[in-house]
Enzyme design. Structure first.
Site, PDB file in Angstrom:
ATOM      1  N   HIS A 259      34.489  47.648  34.071  1.00  0.00           N
ATOM      2  CA  HIS A 259      33.930  46.756  35.092  1.00  0.00           C
ATOM      3  C   HIS A 259      34.767  46.800  36.369  1.00  0.00           C
ATOM      4  O   HIS A 259      35.773  47.507  36.450  1.00  0.00           O
ATOM      5  CB  HIS A 259      33.851  45.322  34.563  1.00  0.00           C
ATOM      6  CG  HIS A 259      35.184  44.768  34.148  1.00  0.00           C
ATOM      7  ND1 HIS A 259      35.771  45.098  32.943  1.00  0.00           N
ATOM      8  CD2 HIS A 259      36.060  43.940  34.759  1.00  0.00           C
ATOM      9  CE1 HIS A 259      36.940  44.490  32.846  1.00  0.00           C
ATOM     10  NE2 HIS A 259      37.149  43.782  33.941  1.00  0.00           N
TER      11      HIS A 259
ATOM     12  N   THR B 215      36.041  49.166  41.930  1.00  0.00           N
ATOM     13  CA  THR B 215      36.632  50.445  42.329  1.00  0.00           C
ATOM     14  C   THR B 215      37.604  51.012  41.301  1.00  0.00           C
ATOM     15  O   THR B 215      38.229  50.273  40.535  1.00  0.00           O
ATOM     16  CB  THR B 215      37.419  50.300  43.650  1.00  0.00           C
ATOM     17  OG1 THR B 215      38.356  49.220  43.507  1.00  0.00           O
ATOM     18  CG2 THR B 215      36.509  50.019  44.828  1.00  0.00           C
ATOM     19  N   ARG B 216      37.714  52.337  41.322  1.00  0.00           N
ATOM     20  CA  ARG B 216      38.725  53.077  40.566  1.00  0.00           C
ATOM     21  C   ARG B 216      39.225  54.194  41.470  1.00  0.00           C
ATOM     22  O   ARG B 216      38.500  54.648  42.365  1.00  0.00           O
ATOM     23  CB  ARG B 216      38.135  53.748  39.318  1.00  0.00           C
ATOM     24  CG  ARG B 216      37.637  52.814  38.221  1.00  0.00           C
ATOM     25  CD  ARG B 216      38.766  52.067  37.523  1.00  0.00           C
ATOM     26  NE  ARG B 216      38.271  51.301  36.389  1.00  0.00           N
ATOM     27  CZ  ARG B 216      37.637  50.148  36.468  1.00  0.00           C
ATOM     28  NH1 ARG B 216      37.404  49.594  37.640  1.00  0.00           N
ATOM     29  NH2 ARG B 216      37.219  49.517  35.389  1.00  0.00           N
TER      30      ARG B 216
ATOM     31  N   LYS C 293      44.032  45.942  46.468  1.00  0.00           N
ATOM     32  CA  LYS C 293      44.251  45.951  45.017  1.00  0.00           C
ATOM     33  C   LYS C 293      45.508  46.770  44.712  1.00  0.00           C
ATOM     34  O   LYS C 293      45.567  47.962  45.027  1.00  0.00           O
ATOM     35  CB  LYS C 293      43.051  46.587  44.304  1.00  0.00           C
ATOM     36  CG  LYS C 293      43.137  46.499  42.774  1.00  0.00           C
ATOM     37  CD  LYS C 293      42.242  47.472  42.022  1.00  0.00           C
ATOM     38  CE  LYS C 293      40.771  47.227  42.086  1.00  0.00           C
ATOM     39  NZ  LYS C 293      40.015  47.989  41.034  1.00  0.00           N
TER      40      LYS C 293
ATOM     41  N   HIS D  73      50.685  49.728  35.998  1.00  0.00           N
ATOM     42  CA  HIS D  73      49.898  50.469  35.002  1.00  0.00           C
ATOM     43  C   HIS D  73      50.386  50.179  33.578  1.00  0.00           C
ATOM     44  O   HIS D  73      50.705  51.083  32.808  1.00  0.00           O
ATOM     45  CB  HIS D  73      49.956  51.970  35.295  1.00  0.00           C
ATOM     46  CG  HIS D  73      48.807  52.726  34.707  1.00  0.00           C
ATOM     47  ND1 HIS D  73      48.836  53.225  33.435  1.00  0.00           N
ATOM     48  CD2 HIS D  73      47.590  53.019  35.197  1.00  0.00           C
ATOM     49  CE1 HIS D  73      47.683  53.819  33.177  1.00  0.00           C
ATOM     50  NE2 HIS D  73      46.904  53.708  34.239  1.00  0.00           N
TER      51      HIS D  73
ATOM     52  N   CYS E 293      41.611  43.306  32.953  1.00  0.00           N
ATOM     53  CA  CYS E 293      40.981  44.524  32.453  1.00  0.00           C
ATOM     54  C   CYS E 293      41.717  44.873  31.171  1.00  0.00           C
ATOM     55  O   CYS E 293      42.873  44.490  31.012  1.00  0.00           O
ATOM     56  CB  CYS E 293      41.169  45.623  33.501  1.00  0.00           C
ATOM     57  SG  CYS E 293      40.295  47.152  33.107  1.00  0.00           S
TER      58      CYS E 293
ATOM     59  N   LYS F 177      37.742  58.055  35.812  1.00  0.00           N
ATOM     60  CA  LYS F 177      37.420  59.203  36.672  1.00  0.00           C
ATOM     61  C   LYS F 177      36.944  60.415  35.875  1.00  0.00           C
ATOM     62  O   LYS F 177      36.269  61.289  36.395  1.00  0.00           O
ATOM     63  CB  LYS F 177      38.635  59.569  37.544  1.00  0.00           C
ATOM     64  CG  LYS F 177      39.822  60.073  36.753  1.00  0.00           C
ATOM     65  CD  LYS F 177      41.050  60.382  37.615  1.00  0.00           C
ATOM     66  CE  LYS F 177      42.057  59.267  37.664  1.00  0.00           C
ATOM     67  NZ  LYS F 177      42.638  58.883  36.374  1.00  0.00           N
TER      68      LYS F 177
END
Length: 388
Positions: free
Chosen positions: A48, A51-52, A270, A274, A317, A350
């Protein structure tokens, strides 16, 4: 003759990987059912948000090669769905110049011939006046990188799948899987049979695999997706040609920091860490660790003086992480007609189109179009969390 509940293939999990797998199966004229436990669209998994980052810059060559294919397939979907899914921004990679991580990024880019630029401190200061470079850091730009419009991409691939005759049943949770030929899948409201089954259920994949006597060493992490306010709106904006960035791990951080130019929330950028804290995917709101936010605040105060160093918005997420952070793309070790796509470790979106392609190939018994040796289940054999 097939009954209404008989399919060539069933895909469980309608995130980006499952949706692209279903799309490729439908293109191969397979009668395909895509099952999703939640009502679509939803924000409970890993696909969801708006953007990525899409990039070819990687520490391993095999990912860079897969991304060549992925870019072409993304562009094909844009044409088929008649919608823009990608915006080129470039990707700024920063890291300790002589550190192994930065060196690998640089090596891969140079070997693969991806259009890139290596910036010395003077060029960096001129190009990015609102970013303070850390002493001893190197910087390079992957010029092909950019932003994927994630929720738009998910809708696009699902709608093309349906246009090809594919069936999506959302709000149907899988409660049982009986391996065999055919494989039988029972949901909260129906029973289906298929020649083959693909499991792309993200954080829930081990729950499904428990019906098949297999457990993978996956850790589910809750990630805080943080948006930081620009003191002057647009300073780091997509309109000011500001790129995505990755600060490769160093200075005591266990993970990379990455960011995207301000775009979906005007005036907010954003920037995320990670990595996150282990969580149960069905109870994720009980996990409220702030460690990563402290790391980000320190980094931004030091390197991005144009941002306020407290996040304005925090979303969440889930990452499903393997011990080596490489994906699982393989057949079930016992049941050859069950295929697994899992453990995307926070960097899989991606790759959706190419992952879907190879999972489709595995499920059709075709030779995969990419070398899947880095993604085999067998590599976990001695891992304490596995039961193979």
């Amino acid at each position: 003759k097939m009954s209404a509940s008989d399919y060539d293939c069933i895909v469980v999990g309608a995130g980006i990987q499952g949706s692209f797998t279903a799309y490729h199966l439908a293109k191969n004229n397979e009668k395909t059912l895509l099952l999703e436990q939640f009502l679509l669209p939803h924000s409970r998994g890993s696909s969801h948000g708006q953007t990525r980052i899409i990039r070819k810059a990687y520490e391993q060559d095999f990912y860079t090669h897969m991304m060549d294919d992925s870019y072409e397939l993304w562009s094909q979907l844009e044409t088929e769905a008649n919608v823009q899914l990608y915006r080129r921004t470039g990707l700024l990679v920063m890291g300790k110049e002589d550190g192994p991580d930065f060196e690998s990024f640089k090596g891969t880019l140079l070997r693969s011939g991806v259009p890139n630029e290596i910036l010395d401190p003077a060029q960096f200061a001129q190009r990015f006046p609102d970013v303070r470079q850390i002493e001893g850091d190197g910087a390079l730009v992957d010029k092909t990188a950019g932003i994927l419009y994630a929720d738009r991409a998910l809708r696009a691939v699902q709608s093309v799948f349906q246009r090809l005759g594919g069936v999506i049943r959302d709000g149907e949770k899988v409660v049982d899987i009986r391996p065999g030929f055919p494989v039988t899948v029972t949901t909260s409201s129906a029973v289906y049979r298929a020649r083959s089954l693909v499991l792309t259920a993200g954080p829930w994949v081990n729950k499904l695999l428990s019906h098949t006597g297999l457990q993978l060493p996956l850790q589910v992490e809750k990630i805080n997706v943080c948006y930081w306010r620009e003191k002057v709106p647009g300073t780091y904006g997509v309109g000011s040609e500001f790129p995505c960035f990755i600060r490769v791990k160093s200075h005591g951080a266990a993970h990379d920091i990455y960011g995207l130019p301000s775009n979906e929330y005007p005036g907010l950028m954003k920037v995320c860490y990670h990595g996150g804290s282990e969580t149960d995917p069905d109870e994720r709101d009980q996990q409220s660790s702030q460690e990563d936010i402290k790391i980000l605040s320190r980094f931004l105060a030091r390197c991005f003086p144009g941002l306020l160093s407290t996040p304005a918005v925090v979303e969440s997420c889930l990452y499903t992480v393997t011990p080596d952070s490489h994906f699982v793309l393989d057949r079930h070790p016992t049941y050859g007609n069950i295929v697994i796509g899992a453990g995307f470790s926070g960097h899989g979106f991606k790759f959706g189109p190419v992952v879907g392609k190879v999972l489709c190939e595995l499920s059709l018994g075709k030779m995969p179009s990419h070398d899947l040796s880095p993604f085999r289940i067998q590599r976990f054999q001695s891992h304490p969390k596995s039961s193979l």
